[in-house]
Write a protein that holds these residues in place. Sequence first.
Motif, PDB file in Angstrom:
ATOM      1  N   PRO A  64     -17.031  -1.152   8.769  1.00 32.48           N
ATOM      2  CA  PRO A  64     -15.904  -1.465   7.876  1.00 32.48           C
ATOM      3  C   PRO A  64     -14.568  -1.119   8.519  1.00 32.48           C
ATOM      4  N   VAL A  65     -13.556  -1.891   8.176  1.00 31.59           N
ATOM      5  CA  VAL A  65     -12.204  -1.655   8.696  1.00 31.59           C
ATOM      6  C   VAL A  65     -11.277  -1.310   7.541  1.00 31.59           C
ATOM      7  N   LEU A  66     -10.651  -0.152   7.675  1.00 31.77           N
ATOM      8  CA  LEU A  66      -9.589   0.298   6.781  1.00 31.77           C
ATOM      9  C   LEU A  66      -8.280   0.036   7.513  1.00 31.77           C
ATOM     10  N   VAL A  67      -7.321  -0.636   6.857  1.00 40.52           N
ATOM     11  CA  VAL A  67      -6.111  -1.046   7.573  1.00 40.52           C
ATOM     12  C   VAL A  67      -4.857  -0.605   6.829  1.00 40.52           C
ATOM     13  N   GLY A  68      -3.880  -0.103   7.582  1.00 40.30           N
ATOM     14  CA  GLY A  68      -2.621   0.309   6.982  1.00 40.30           C
ATOM     15  C   GLY A  68      -1.844  -0.874   6.421  1.00 40.30           C
ATOM     16  N   VAL A  69      -1.396  -0.732   5.183  1.00 41.94           N
ATOM     17  CA  VAL A  69      -0.633  -1.802   4.528  1.00 41.94           C
ATOM     18  C   VAL A  69       0.695  -1.268   3.972  1.00 41.94           C
ATOM     19  N   GLY A  70       1.128  -0.124   4.459  1.00 39.34           N
ATOM     20  CA  GLY A  70       2.359   0.470   3.960  1.00 39.34           C
ATOM     21  C   GLY A  70       3.597  -0.290   4.402  1.00 39.34           C
ATOM     22  N   ALA A  71       4.593  -0.337   3.524  1.00 42.76           N
ATOM     23  CA  ALA A  71       5.880  -0.980   3.816  1.00 42.76           C
ATOM     24  C   ALA A  71       6.926  -0.416   2.867  1.00 42.76           C
ATOM     25  N   LEU A  72       8.189  -0.583   3.222  1.00 41.33           N
ATOM     26  CA  LEU A  72       9.268  -0.050   2.390  1.00 41.33           C
ATOM     27  C   LEU A  72       9.300  -0.710   1.016  1.00 41.33           C
ATOM     28  N   ARG A  73       9.135  -2.019   0.977  1.00 42.09           N
ATOM     29  CA  ARG A  73       9.222  -2.768  -0.273  1.00 42.09           C
ATOM     30  C   ARG A  73       7.834  -3.030  -0.838  1.00 42.09           C
ATOM     31  N   THR A  74       7.734  -3.027  -2.160  1.00 46.30           N
ATOM     32  CA  THR A  74       6.448  -3.287  -2.805  1.00 46.30           C
ATOM     33  C   THR A  74       5.958  -4.698  -2.499  1.00 46.30           C
ATOM     34  N   ASP A  75       6.871  -5.670  -2.498  1.00 45.68           N
ATOM     35  CA  ASP A  75       6.425  -7.042  -2.249  1.00 45.68           C
ATOM     36  C   ASP A  75       5.903  -7.194  -0.817  1.00 45.68           C
ATOM     37  N   GLU A  76       6.495  -6.459   0.127  1.00 41.25           N
ATOM     38  CA  GLU A  76       6.000  -6.512   1.498  1.00 41.25           C
ATOM     39  C   GLU A  76       4.616  -5.864   1.603  1.00 41.25           C
ATOM     40  N   GLN A 124      -2.545  -8.536   0.989  1.00 40.53           N
ATOM     41  CA  GLN A 124      -3.144  -9.859   0.850  1.00 40.53           C
ATOM     42  C   GLN A 124      -3.621 -10.384   2.196  1.00 40.53           C
ATOM     43  N   ASP A 125      -2.824 -10.164   3.248  1.00 41.17           N
ATOM     44  CA  ASP A 125      -3.244 -10.542   4.602  1.00 41.17           C
ATOM     45  C   ASP A 125      -4.546  -9.831   4.976  1.00 41.17           C
ATOM     46  N   ALA A 183      -7.513 -11.287   3.106  1.00 36.91           N
ATOM     47  CA  ALA A 183      -7.856 -12.608   3.611  1.00 36.91           C
ATOM     48  C   ALA A 183      -8.546 -12.525   4.972  1.00 36.91           C
ATOM     49  N   ALA A 184      -8.145 -11.542   5.784  1.00 36.96           N
ATOM     50  CA  ALA A 184      -8.739 -11.400   7.109  1.00 36.96           C
ATOM     51  C   ALA A 184     -10.143 -10.834   7.064  1.00 36.96           C
ATOM     52  N   GLY A 185     -10.443 -10.054   6.011  1.00 40.29           N
ATOM     53  CA  GLY A 185     -11.781  -9.478   5.891  1.00 40.29           C
ATOM     54  C   GLY A 185     -11.835  -7.969   5.990  1.00 40.29           C
ATOM     55  N   ALA A 186     -10.689  -7.282   5.867  1.00 36.49           N
ATOM     56  CA  ALA A 186     -10.696  -5.828   5.874  1.00 36.49           C
ATOM     57  C   ALA A 186     -11.418  -5.306   4.637  1.00 36.49           C
ATOM     58  N   GLU A 225      -2.128  -7.126  -7.376  1.00 35.69           N
ATOM     59  CA  GLU A 225      -1.734  -8.423  -6.832  1.00 35.69           C
ATOM     60  C   GLU A 225      -2.455  -8.782  -5.537  1.00 35.69           C
ATOM     61  N   SER A 226      -3.056  -7.801  -4.869  1.00 39.84           N
ATOM     62  CA  SER A 226      -3.760  -8.110  -3.629  1.00 39.84           C
ATOM     63  C   SER A 226      -5.268  -8.219  -3.810  1.00 39.84           C
ATOM     64  N   GLY A 227      -5.812  -7.457  -4.767  1.00 40.24           N
ATOM     65  CA  GLY A 227      -7.262  -7.434  -4.922  1.00 40.24           C
ATOM     66  C   GLY A 227      -7.975  -6.677  -3.822  1.00 40.24           C
ATOM     67  N   LEU A 228      -7.225  -5.955  -2.983  1.00 45.15           N
ATOM     68  CA  LEU A 228      -7.808  -5.195  -1.880  1.00 45.15           C
ATOM     69  C   LEU A 228      -8.031  -3.757  -2.326  1.00 45.15           C
ATOM     70  N   PRO A 229      -9.237  -3.196  -2.147  1.00 42.43           N
ATOM     71  CA  PRO A 229      -9.423  -1.771  -2.447  1.00 42.43           C
ATOM     72  C   PRO A 229      -8.435  -0.932  -1.645  1.00 42.43           C
ATOM     73  N   LEU A 230      -7.864   0.083  -2.275  1.00 40.85           N
ATOM     74  CA  LEU A 230      -6.826   0.882  -1.633  1.00 40.85           C
ATOM     75  C   LEU A 230      -7.215   2.350  -1.515  1.00 40.85           C
ATOM     76  N   CYS A 231      -6.833   2.933  -0.395  1.00 39.58           N
ATOM     77  CA  CYS A 231      -6.925   4.368  -0.175  1.00 39.58           C
ATOM     78  C   CYS A 231      -5.509   4.934  -0.201  1.00 39.58           C
ATOM     79  N   ILE A 232      -5.288   5.954  -1.025  1.00 45.84           N
ATOM     80  CA  ILE A 232      -3.998   6.627  -1.082  1.00 45.84           C
ATOM     81  C   ILE A 232      -3.767   7.374   0.230  1.00 45.84           C
ATOM     82  N   TYR A 233      -2.628   7.156   0.833  1.00 44.52           N
ATOM     83  CA  TYR A 233      -2.284   7.832   2.084  1.00 44.52           C
ATOM     84  C   TYR A 233      -1.241   8.900   1.787  1.00 44.52           C
ATOM     85  N   ASP A 234      -1.698  10.137   1.682  1.00 45.99           N
ATOM     86  CA  ASP A 234      -0.817  11.265   1.414  1.00 45.99           C
ATOM     87  C   ASP A 234      -0.424  11.880   2.757  1.00 45.99           C
ATOM     88  N   ASN A 235       0.768  11.568   3.221  1.00 45.98           N
ATOM     89  CA  ASN A 235       1.245  12.022   4.533  1.00 45.98           C
ATOM     90  C   ASN A 235       2.680  12.520   4.384  1.00 45.98           C
TER      91      ASN A 235
END
Length: 299
Positions: free
Chosen positions: A73-85, A91-92, A95-98, A126-136
């Motif tokens: 399995p691949v866990l991928v960072g999706v953090g960004a300054l803006r919520t829409d980003e 969503q990317d 779609a890719a299969g993460a 809005e993404s439907g992707l399972p999320l892991c909270i990144y507390d850093n």
Amino acid sequence: MRLNGLSAFPITPATPAGKVDVAGFRALVARLCAAEVDSVGALGSTGSYPYLTRGERRRALDAALEEIDGRTPVLVGVGALRTDEAVALAQDARAAGAAAGLLAPVSYTPLTDDEVYEHFAVVARESGLPLCIYDNPGVTHFRFGADLVGRLSRVPGVVAVKSPSPAEGDVGGRLAELRSVTSAGFSIGYSGDWNAVEALIAGGEAWYSVVGGLFPRTAMAIVRAIREGDVAEARRLNARLEPLWSLFREFSSLRVIYASASLLGLASAEPPRPILPLAGAARAKVAEVLTGLGLDTEA
């Protein structure tokens, strides 16, 4: 998805202009698969996600998924300054299969608990992707309290937390506090390599590891010892790595891992500017530690 065991976070080799070295990245990911890590953490902080464009992040993720070919399995960072980003990145990733996204509350203006809650709820919905909270908190300057983690654990699609390992004190008590407020099936894991072993021994389910991204067999030996109930061996293996943990604390894990990858011929890229690569006495110190620990042989 339930995150557990070793989640190994490699660097993302790229040119000074931010173009990902796909072949170099695939070679690093292949090492992780060969070591049978439990998941690959692509584009985490070690993977320099904030320094890459959306397009380059997708190229890196596609390369990792192609190399892995469904084995891990691949866990991928999706953090960004803006919520829409962040939504678009998640969503990317879906779609890719993460398998899941790692979402940090990246910000310039300090965020409130309610703002972070809404950010996660929107990205999950809005993404439907399972999320892991990144507390850093060392990077985001936002720390997740137990109450907020508990609230987020009941948001559909928020499945795990990656917490900084407690530096001292009652590791088991902190874990028990999180378990008492989070929903059933929610995974509690830890980062901060030099303290993570005690958190795993106390019952943490996942180790989000920087060292595992370059030296997966070394990290997997610790994880296997804990799984087998051999706490003494896990602590022995961890104590043996203290010279490396000392380097992490002195220079940062990112700089040390980039230097290590370069010294061992595993990647020629430098950290993204303005981060400067270790040089001179610092680089020589890393080389000495790698040789002394035998980590040069893992390459």
